[in-house]
Design a protein around this motif. Structure first.
Motif, mmCIF file in Angstrom:
data_model
loop_
_atom_site.group_PDB
_atom_site.id
_atom_site.type_symbol
_atom_site.label_atom_id
_atom_site.label_comp_id
_atom_site.label_asym_id
_atom_site.label_seq_id
_atom_site.Cartn_x
_atom_site.Cartn_y
_atom_site.Cartn_z
ATOM 1 N N THR A 76 0.850 -1.193 0.000
ATOM 2 C CA THR A 76 0.000 0.000 0.000
ATOM 3 C C THR A 76 0.884 1.240 0.000
ATOM 4 O OG1 THR A 76 -0.094 0.539 2.368
ATOM 5 C CG2 THR A 76 -1.601 -1.178 1.600
ATOM 6 N N ASP A 77 0.216 2.328 -0.078
ATOM 7 C CA ASP A 77 0.825 3.633 0.102
ATOM 8 C C ASP A 77 1.544 3.698 1.458
ATOM 9 O OD1 ASP A 77 -0.036 6.625 -0.945
ATOM 10 O OD2 ASP A 77 0.436 6.523 1.188
ATOM 11 N N LYS A 78 2.626 4.459 1.512
ATOM 12 C CA LYS A 78 3.406 4.483 2.754
ATOM 13 C C LYS A 78 2.667 5.141 3.928
ATOM 14 C CE LYS A 78 5.945 8.520 1.167
ATOM 15 N NZ LYS A 78 7.095 8.908 0.383
ATOM 16 N N ARG A 79 1.588 5.852 3.602
ATOM 17 C CA ARG A 79 0.849 6.478 4.704
ATOM 18 C C ARG A 79 0.185 5.463 5.625
ATOM 19 N NH1 ARG A 79 -1.651 10.930 0.821
ATOM 20 N NH2 ARG A 79 -1.302 9.127 -0.507
ATOM 21 N N GLN A 80 0.143 4.205 5.198
ATOM 22 C CA GLN A 80 -0.487 3.191 6.050
ATOM 23 C C GLN A 80 0.530 2.478 6.948
ATOM 24 O OE1 GLN A 80 -3.544 0.799 4.304
ATOM 25 N NE2 GLN A 80 -4.096 2.353 2.810
ATOM 26 N N GLU A 81 1.687 3.044 7.092
ATOM 27 C CA GLU A 81 2.747 2.385 7.858
ATOM 28 C C GLU A 81 2.313 1.999 9.277
ATOM 29 O OE1 GLU A 81 6.333 4.691 8.312
ATOM 30 O OE2 GLU A 81 7.443 2.930 9.026
ATOM 31 N N LEU A 82 1.787 2.986 10.004
ATOM 32 C CA LEU A 82 1.413 2.723 11.396
ATOM 33 C C LEU A 82 0.321 1.645 11.472
ATOM 34 C CD1 LEU A 82 1.559 3.318 14.413
ATOM 35 C CD2 LEU A 82 -0.110 5.165 14.062
ATOM 36 N N HIS A 83 -0.627 1.747 10.564
ATOM 37 C CA HIS A 83 -1.716 0.770 10.542
ATOM 38 C C HIS A 83 -1.166 -0.658 10.506
ATOM 39 C CE1 HIS A 83 -5.333 -1.393 9.284
ATOM 40 N NE2 HIS A 83 -4.640 -1.866 8.266
ATOM 41 N N PHE A 84 -0.219 -0.903 9.610
ATOM 42 C CA PHE A 84 0.277 -2.269 9.480
ATOM 43 C C PHE A 84 1.196 -2.675 10.633
ATOM 44 C CE2 PHE A 84 -1.399 -1.786 5.184
ATOM 45 C CZ PHE A 84 -2.112 -2.978 5.098
ATOM 46 N N ILE A 85 1.925 -1.733 11.180
ATOM 47 C CA ILE A 85 2.712 -2.076 12.374
ATOM 48 C C ILE A 85 1.742 -2.564 13.458
ATOM 49 C CG2 ILE A 85 4.147 -1.158 14.244
ATOM 50 C CD1 ILE A 85 5.380 0.783 12.242
ATOM 51 N N GLN A 86 0.661 -1.822 13.617
ATOM 52 C CA GLN A 86 -0.298 -2.188 14.665
ATOM 53 C C GLN A 86 -0.923 -3.548 14.388
ATOM 54 O OE1 GLN A 86 -2.710 1.419 14.419
ATOM 55 N NE2 GLN A 86 -1.890 2.109 16.375
ATOM 56 N N VAL A 87 -1.380 -3.740 13.166
ATOM 57 C CA VAL A 87 -2.048 -5.000 12.829
ATOM 58 C C VAL A 87 -1.094 -6.189 12.994
ATOM 59 C CG1 VAL A 87 -3.043 -6.321 10.904
ATOM 60 C CG2 VAL A 87 -3.762 -3.950 11.291
ATOM 61 N N PHE A 88 0.119 -6.043 12.495
ATOM 62 C CA PHE A 88 1.081 -7.155 12.594
ATOM 63 C C PHE A 88 1.374 -7.483 14.057
ATOM 64 C CE2 PHE A 88 3.311 -6.038 8.273
ATOM 65 C CZ PHE A 88 2.138 -6.352 7.605
ATOM 66 N N ARG A 89 1.540 -6.432 14.850
ATOM 67 C CA ARG A 89 1.891 -6.688 16.253
ATOM 68 C C ARG A 89 0.752 -7.345 17.005
ATOM 69 N NH1 ARG A 89 5.866 -1.908 18.432
ATOM 70 N NH2 ARG A 89 7.467 -2.184 16.816
ATOM 71 N N VAL A 90 -0.470 -6.887 16.740
ATOM 72 C CA VAL A 90 -1.596 -7.520 17.434
ATOM 73 C C VAL A 90 -1.704 -8.981 16.977
ATOM 74 C CG1 VAL A 90 -4.099 -7.538 17.796
ATOM 75 C CG2 VAL A 90 -2.878 -5.354 17.710
ATOM 76 N N ALA A 91 -1.552 -9.224 15.685
ATOM 77 C CA ALA A 91 -1.676 -10.597 15.161
ATOM 78 C C ALA A 91 -0.655 -11.522 15.810
ATOM 79 C CB ALA A 91 -1.519 -10.596 13.648
ATOM 80 N N LYS A 92 0.547 -11.023 16.008
ATOM 81 C CA LYS A 92 1.597 -11.858 16.621
ATOM 82 C C LYS A 92 1.376 -12.009 18.120
ATOM 83 C CE LYS A 92 4.507 -12.762 13.184
ATOM 84 N NZ LYS A 92 5.852 -12.649 12.637
ATOM 85 N N LYS A 93 1.032 -10.871 18.738
ATOM 86 C CA LYS A 93 0.847 -10.868 20.182
ATOM 87 C C LYS A 93 -0.274 -11.834 20.585
ATOM 88 C CE LYS A 93 0.386 -7.429 23.889
ATOM 89 N NZ LYS A 93 0.214 -6.008 24.204
ATOM 90 N N ALA A 94 -1.323 -11.825 19.782
ATOM 91 C CA ALA A 94 -2.469 -12.670 20.113
ATOM 92 C C ALA A 94 -2.245 -14.101 19.627
ATOM 93 C CB ALA A 94 -3.735 -12.091 19.490
#
Ligand code: ARG
Length: 609
Positions: free
Chosen positions: A360-378
C-alpha cells in the motif's frame, strides 16, 4: 542451474582451501572495474590479517592454485573447459578474474536448455499471500491505487516463477461509509424503490437499480453532499451501521453495488494486466470480528480506554512511542485494523501462509505495524511467519506534488492509461509506417509497458515523477526502449528464417537450438554474454529483496549490451554460416530472457513498433 557467481566462488573456495586458507575467503563479486576484469575476489585482503601474511602473497598462492585446478561441481560436464581466461593477482592483493569464452558459451547453452532459462525454483511451494490493489468498491479506481497494483502483480509473478505458491488478493474496501452514502443518495433519487419501503415483504429485484455510470456519479455526489449536509451524513452513517448489522434491504443494495462495481473493476485491472486469485474484501472479514473481539478481551489483551477498546502494541525499544491499536470505537463500530485482523484469521484458516506481503501507500505504515503486532501478540499468526508491509512512495506530477489531472482533480486510472496510449500513438505515427489499426493496438501494449516500467524501475519506497514524455520515449531507461530491443531481435530472427527458407535450409527454431552458442568474438559480444549469464541471480535477488527495479535495471543493461553488440556486429551479413547461426542463437537467448523479464514485470511486447 547454479548461479555463475556461485560456480566461480566454488573454484575460488577450493583454491583458498588448497593453499591452506579457510574456504570462506573465496567470495566473488562482479568486478567494479570492468575495464580490468569481469569478476573479483578480495578474500586475500581479509585473509592477510588472519594469517599474518601480505595480501599479495596470499593472492599469488591462490592464483597459482587456480591455474592448476580444473573446475569442479556442476561444471564437471564442462570439465574439459577451463573456467578462466585469466586470473591475476594485483596489488595490494586483489584477484582479478576473466571467464573463458568457452565456459561462458557453455553456461549460456545450459540456460537455453533449461525450463526457466536457468532460474531455480527455490520456493518449494511455500504459500505467500500478496495483498495488493486494494480498490475501494463504488469509488473510481484512481492513480493512488496504481502503484500497489503494478508492484503487487510483479511480486506475485516473480514468486510464482520461482516456485512459491503466491495467492494474490485484491482485498477490496467494500464495507465502509461509501456504502451508506450511496444507499442514502439512492433513496433521495429513487424513493419508489422497494428497498426503501419498510412494509415491502417480497423478493428484491435481480436487476441493479443503477448502471455503472450512474453509480460513478452517485458516489461523488453523495460524498460531496455529506461534507456540507450534516443530516445527510448522519443518515449515511446510520445506513452504514444498518448494513453492517445485516439489515436485509441494504444488504440487497450492497450486493447490487458489489456486482456492478466489481465488473467494472475487473475490466480496469484486466486493462492493466493485473489479475487476482482472490477477490475478497473487508466484508469477508466481518464474521470473524465478534469472536476476535471477545477473544482479545477474554485474554486481557484488549482493554477499554476512553470508551474504545484497544490493544497495546508498543515495544520497549521502539524509537518513538506507538499508540495502541484501536479494535472498536466508542460508538461500537469496528475499524480498518479490526477488519484486517479478521482477514488474517480467515487467511490462517484457509491458507496458513508462510508469509504475508501487503502493498500500500506508505501512509499506512502505522496501521500495518499495529495489525502485525496484534496478530503476533495474540498468536493469530505464528511467530516465524513473515509479515511484510511494502510501502509505496507517491507518484508525483512534474510539480513534485501528488499526481493530479490538468484540472487539478484526482486522475482516474482509465484516463491515465488512455493518455499514455495516445502519447505512444503519436510517437509511432510521427516516424513509422504502420497502418492506423496496428498503431492503435501497438500503442496500447507499448503504453502499458511505458506506464508499468516507469513505475517499476523506481525503488518501491521512493516517490517518483510521472513524466509522460520520458516514460514513452523509445530511448533511455524506459519500457518502450526495452520493447524496441525485443522487436528488433524478432525482426532479425524473422529475416534470418526467411533467408534460410529461401536457401532451402529450413533453419527452423528447433534446428537453431540444436547447436551451441559460440565463444565471444568481440568485447561487445562478451559483455552481452556476461550480462545474460546473470539472469537467474537477478531474478532471485529481485524477488528476495522485493525489488522489481533490479529486474528493470538488468533488462536495461541487457538491452544496452545488445545495442552495442548489434552496432558492432554484422549479424545477417556474416559470411561464415556457422558463426552467423551462433549469433542467431545468442540473440534468441537475449530475446527469451528479455521476454521472460517483461512477463515478470507484467507487460508484453508488440510484434512491431
Ligand atoms: N482499501 C485500502 C485503501 O484504499 C487498501 C487495502 C489494503 N489492504 C489491506 N489489507 N488493508 O487504502
Amino acid at each position: 542451474m547454479k548461479k555463475i557467481l556461485d560456480l566461480i566462488a566454488e573454484q575460488m573456495r577450493a583454491a583458498f582451501e588448497g593453499c591452506g586458507y579457510a574456504a570462506d575467503y573465496g567470495k566473488v563479486t562482479l568486478s567494479n572495474r570492468p575495464d580490468l576484469c569481469e569478476y573479483q575476489c578480495n578474500g586475500a585482503m581479509a585473509a592477510a590479517k588472519a594469517y599474518h601474511k601480505k595480501p599479495i602473497d596470499i593472492a599469488n598462492d591462490v592464483v597459482a592454485a587456480l591455474k592448476g585446478q580444473t573446475p569442479r561441481g556442476e561444471a564437471a560436464d564442462n570439465a574439459a573447459l577451463p573456467m578462466f581466461e585469466s586470473v591475476e593477482a594485483v596489488m595490494p592483493g586483489f584477484i582479478n578474474l576473466k571467464l573463458s569464452g568457452e565456459y561462458l558459451a557453455a553456461y549460456l547453452d545450459g540456460m537455453r536448455g533449461e525450463d526457466k532459462l536457468g532460474a531455480e525454483e527455490t520456493g518449494g511451494g511455500k504459500t505467500i499471500i500478496v495483498d495488493y490493489g486494494g480498490a475501494n468498491v463504488a469509488k473510481p479506481l484512481h492513480v493512488g491505487h496504481l502503484r500497489t497494483a503494478i508492484i503487487g502483480e510483479c511480486i506475485k509473478r516473480m514468486g510464482n516463477y520461482l516456485g512459491y505458491h503466491m495467492i494474490g488478493d485484491v482485498h477490496l474496501g467494500d464495507w465502509g461509509l461509501q456504502m451508506g452514502l450511496i444507499i442514502e443518495e439512492l433513496r433521495d433519487r429513487k424513493p419508489e424503490l422497494p428497498y426503501f419501503d419498510e412494509a415491502y415483504a417480497g423478493e428484491y429485484p435481480q436487476e441493479a437499480p443503477f448502471t455503472i455510470s450512474e453509480l460513478e456519479q452517485i458516489y461523488p455526489a453523495a460524498s460531496a453532499r455529506s461534507k456540507e449536509d450534516e443530516a445527510f451524513k448522519a443518515r449515511a452513517q446510520e445506513a452504514t451501521f444498518k448494513l453492517q448489522n445485516g439489515y436485509a434491504p441494504f444488504t440487497a443494495i450492497w450486493r447490487h453495488i458489489m456486482n456492478v462495481s466489481l465488473a467494472d473493476l475487473k475490466k480496469n485491472y484486466a486493462n492493466l494486466n493485473v489479475t487476482f486469485d482472490l477477490w475478497k474484501g473487508e466484508s469477508d472479514a466481518q464474521p470473524y470480528i465478534p469472536g476476535l473481539i471477545e477473544d482479545l478481551q477474554k485474554r486481557g489483551l484488549a482493554y477499554e480506554s476512553e470508551g474504545a477498546l484497544v490493544v497495546d502494541i508498543a515495544l520497549p525499544d521502539d524509537p518513538k512511542e506507538l499508540p495502541p491499536c484501536i479494535i472498536r470505537k466508542s460508538d461500537g463500530a469496528a475499524l480498518y485494523a479490526t477488519s484486517d485482523l479478521g482477514t488474517i484469521i480467515e487467511r490462517e484458516r484457509d491458507y496458513a501462509p508462510e508469509e504475508y506481503i501487503y502493498i500500500t501507500d506508505k501512509r499506512q505504515e502505522l496501521h500495518f505495524i499495529q495489525v502485525f503486532r496484534v496478530a503476533k501478540k495474540a498468536g493469530y499468526v505464528k511467530p516465524e511467519t513473515k509479515m511484510t508491509h511494502m510501502m509505496c512512495g507517491t507518484m508525483n506530477g512534474r510539480d513534485g506534488k501528488p499526481f493530479k489531472t490538468r484540472a487539478g482533480g484526482v486522475m482516474r486510472l482509465e484516463n491515465l492509461i488512455r493518455e499514455i496510449g495516445e502519447a505512444v500513438y503519436d510517437r509511432i505515427m510521427e516516424n513509422r509506417t504502420m497502418d492506423e489499426e496496428e498503431a492503435r493496438r501497438a500503442s496500447q501494449i507499448i503504453g502499458l509497458a511505458a506506464l508499468k516500467y516507469g513505475d517499476l524501475s523506481n525503488q518501491v519506497s521512493k516517490d517518483y515523477v510521472f513524466d509522460i514524455d520520458r516514460f514513452t520515449s523509445f530511448e533511455g531507461n524506459t519500457g518502450p526502449y526495452i520493447l524496441y530491443t525485443i522487436v528488433r531481435i524478432k525482426s532479425i530472427l524473422a529475416r534470418y528464417e526467411q533467408e534460410q527458407a529461401e536457401n532451402g535450409e529450413n533453419m527452423s527454431a528447433a534446428k537453431i537450438g540444436a547447436a551451441g552458442i559460440r565463444p565471444a568474438g568481440s568485447a561487445e559480444e562478451k559483455s552481452l554474454m556476461l550480462k545474460l549469464s546473470a539472469y537467474n541471480d537477478v531474478v532471485e535477488a529481485a524477488f528476495a529483496e522485493k525489488a522489481p527495479h533490479k529486474l528493470c535495471q538488468f533488462i536495461y543493461e541487457l538491452s544496452d549490451a545488445f545495442g552495442s553488440f548489434y552496432n558492432t556486429t554484422m549479424i545477417l551479413k556474416e559470411e561464415d554460416q556457422e558463426k552467423k547461426a551462433g549469433y542467431i542463437r545468442l540473440i534468441c537467448l537475449v530475446k527469451d530472457v528479455l521476454e521472460s523479464c517483461i512477463h515478470l514485470l507484467g507487460f508484453d511486447a508488440p510484434e512491431r513498433m
